[in-house]
Design a protein around this motif. Structure first.
Motif, mmCIF file in Angstrom:
data_model
loop_
_atom_site.group_PDB
_atom_site.id
_atom_site.type_symbol
_atom_site.label_atom_id
_atom_site.label_comp_id
_atom_site.label_asym_id
_atom_site.label_seq_id
_atom_site.Cartn_x
_atom_site.Cartn_y
_atom_site.Cartn_z
ATOM 1 N N LEU A 65 0.831 -1.205 0.000
ATOM 2 C CA LEU A 65 0.000 0.000 0.000
ATOM 3 C C LEU A 65 0.864 1.253 0.000
ATOM 4 N N VAL A 66 1.986 1.209 0.710
ATOM 5 C CA VAL A 66 2.901 2.347 0.743
ATOM 6 C C VAL A 66 3.615 2.496 -0.596
ATOM 7 N N LEU A 67 4.105 1.390 -1.140
ATOM 8 C CA LEU A 67 4.926 1.446 -2.354
ATOM 9 C C LEU A 67 4.099 1.669 -3.620
ATOM 10 N N ASP A 68 2.949 1.001 -3.702
ATOM 11 C CA ASP A 68 2.188 0.996 -4.951
ATOM 12 C C ASP A 68 0.902 1.797 -4.901
ATOM 13 N N GLY A 69 0.352 2.001 -3.707
ATOM 14 C CA GLY A 69 -0.986 2.561 -3.615
ATOM 15 C C GLY A 69 -2.027 1.485 -3.827
ATOM 16 N N TYR A 70 -3.256 1.792 -3.454
ATOM 17 C CA TYR A 70 -4.308 0.775 -3.480
ATOM 18 C C TYR A 70 -4.611 0.277 -4.887
ATOM 19 N N SER A 71 -4.774 1.184 -5.850
ATOM 20 C CA SER A 71 -5.181 0.778 -7.193
ATOM 21 C C SER A 71 -4.147 -0.107 -7.872
ATOM 22 N N ASP A 72 -2.875 0.208 -7.706
ATOM 23 C CA ASP A 72 -1.816 -0.549 -8.378
ATOM 24 C C ASP A 72 -1.375 -1.777 -7.599
ATOM 25 N N MET A 73 -1.733 -1.866 -6.351
ATOM 26 C CA MET A 73 -1.390 -3.037 -5.557
ATOM 27 C C MET A 73 -2.176 -4.242 -6.057
ATOM 28 N N THR A 74 -1.502 -5.385 -6.210
ATOM 29 C CA THR A 74 -2.186 -6.591 -6.677
ATOM 30 C C THR A 74 -2.047 -7.712 -5.650
ATOM 31 N N ILE A 75 -3.006 -8.606 -5.672
ATOM 32 C CA ILE A 75 -2.948 -9.768 -4.801
ATOM 33 C C ILE A 75 -1.732 -10.626 -5.148
ATOM 34 N N GLY A 76 -1.388 -10.688 -6.428
ATOM 35 C CA GLY A 76 -0.223 -11.456 -6.840
ATOM 36 C C GLY A 76 1.062 -10.932 -6.232
ATOM 37 N N ASP A 77 1.223 -9.602 -6.209
ATOM 38 C CA ASP A 77 2.424 -9.010 -5.605
ATOM 39 C C ASP A 77 2.461 -9.263 -4.099
ATOM 40 N N ILE A 78 1.312 -9.146 -3.460
ATOM 41 C CA ILE A 78 1.248 -9.399 -2.019
ATOM 42 C C ILE A 78 1.627 -10.844 -1.733
ATOM 43 N N ALA A 79 1.073 -11.757 -2.513
ATOM 44 C CA ALA A 79 1.374 -13.172 -2.317
ATOM 45 C C ALA A 79 2.866 -13.439 -2.475
ATOM 46 N N ALA A 80 3.484 -12.854 -3.507
ATOM 47 C CA ALA A 80 4.915 -13.050 -3.729
ATOM 48 C C ALA A 80 5.730 -12.500 -2.565
ATOM 49 N N ASP A 81 5.357 -11.316 -2.075
ATOM 50 C CA ASP A 81 6.092 -10.714 -0.957
ATOM 51 C C ASP A 81 5.949 -11.530 0.322
ATOM 52 N N ALA A 82 4.771 -12.099 0.522
ATOM 53 C CA ALA A 82 4.517 -12.861 1.743
ATOM 54 C C ALA A 82 4.981 -14.311 1.629
ATOM 55 N N GLY A 83 5.364 -14.729 0.418
ATOM 56 C CA GLY A 83 5.808 -16.102 0.217
ATOM 57 C C GLY A 83 4.686 -17.114 0.248
ATOM 58 N N VAL A 84 3.507 -16.700 -0.243
ATOM 59 C CA VAL A 84 2.347 -17.605 -0.272
ATOM 60 C C VAL A 84 1.755 -17.575 -1.677
ATOM 61 N N SER A 85 0.752 -18.412 -1.904
ATOM 62 C CA SER A 85 0.065 -18.424 -3.188
ATOM 63 C C SER A 85 -1.150 -17.498 -3.130
ATOM 64 N N ARG A 86 -1.631 -17.099 -4.292
ATOM 65 C CA ARG A 86 -2.843 -16.279 -4.334
ATOM 66 C C ARG A 86 -4.046 -17.003 -3.721
ATOM 67 N N PRO A 87 -4.253 -18.310 -4.011
ATOM 68 C CA PRO A 87 -5.379 -18.996 -3.350
ATOM 69 C C PRO A 87 -5.298 -18.956 -1.829
ATOM 70 N N THR A 88 -4.077 -18.953 -1.279
ATOM 71 C CA THR A 88 -3.928 -18.863 0.172
ATOM 72 C C THR A 88 -4.541 -17.570 0.688
ATOM 73 N N ILE A 89 -4.330 -16.485 -0.046
ATOM 74 C CA ILE A 89 -4.902 -15.195 0.360
ATOM 75 C C ILE A 89 -6.417 -15.207 0.187
#
Length: 213
Positions: A39-63
């Motif tokens: 949210l800090v780096l990308d903002g809400y609109s540009d933030m993606t679930i895929g990027d969050i999953a990669a940063d957290a070391g999980v899969s998108r289905p996990t989220i």
């Protein structure tokens, strides 16, 4: 991100199943922290679930098993920060402080950066979403702004009941001024805001204190 990738992202959000697996608190925290950083780096609109999953070391289905969509995850990320801030408060009650000390401590706790140094950037990103995602600002107001400002109002009402501040005090406006002071200091480039609460209290107290206080 390409339009096709964004479409896939939205489809993933719409079709995800939350399932019924037991939640892993450590995993939840990793995802929420990754969300807050994105949210800090990308903002809400540009933030993606895929990027969050990669940063957290999980899969998108996990989220998606835990959160329906990006907005719901963002709400939890906001609440995580506010809870963490409350956990760092000094172990004291306002009743044990002098009236002016209680007012100063309330102002200190309204600081958006009390817990998160990136909070001003985060809030700026949220405000920038007003036209694209108007419902997001309403969430931010309810989950991150009003609880802080209401604390100042509550302390002022308690001080009014103690006879320490004027009976006709406009607690709403005073609380708004205290909250806004941190944004003004940030925009003016004042990096060191550690003593801002004491400075704001020193300016406002003579005008709000009851006679003889």
């Amino acid at each position: 991100m390409a339009d096709g990738a964004r479409t896939d992202e939205r489809r993933g959000e719409a079709g995800a199943s939350r399932g019924g697996r037991p939640r892993d608190p450590a995993l939840d925290e990793a995802i929420v922290k990754a969300t807050r950083r994105r949210l800090v780096l990308d903002g809400y609109s540009d933030m993606t679930i895929g990027d969050i999953a990669a940063d957290a070391g999980v899969s998108r289905p996990t989220i998606y098993r835990r959160w329906r969509d990006k907005l719901e995850l963002t709400i939890d990320a906001l609440d995580y920060g506010f809870r963490a801030q409350r956990d760092t408060y000094p172990r004291l009650t306002f009743e044990e402080l002098s009236a002016r000390e209680a007012f100063t401590e309330a102002i200190r706790r309204v600081d958006p950066c009390y817990f998160n140094p990136d909070a001003m950037v985060l809030m700026g990103n949220f405000m920038g979403e007003t036209l694209r995602t108007p419902e997001l600002l309403a969430v931010v107001r309810a989950h991150a702004v009003e609880p802080r400002v209401h604390l100042v109002e509550r302390v002022l009402r308690d001080l009014r009941d103690r006879g320490a501040v004027r009976a006709d005090l406009d607690t709403h406006t005073i609380a708004t001024l205290c909250f806004g002071a941190y944004y003004s200091a940030f925009l003016r480039g004042e990096a060191d805001r550690a003593d801002l609460a004491a400075k704001v209290a020193a300016v406002l107290w003579p005008g709000i204190a009851a006679a003889g206080s």
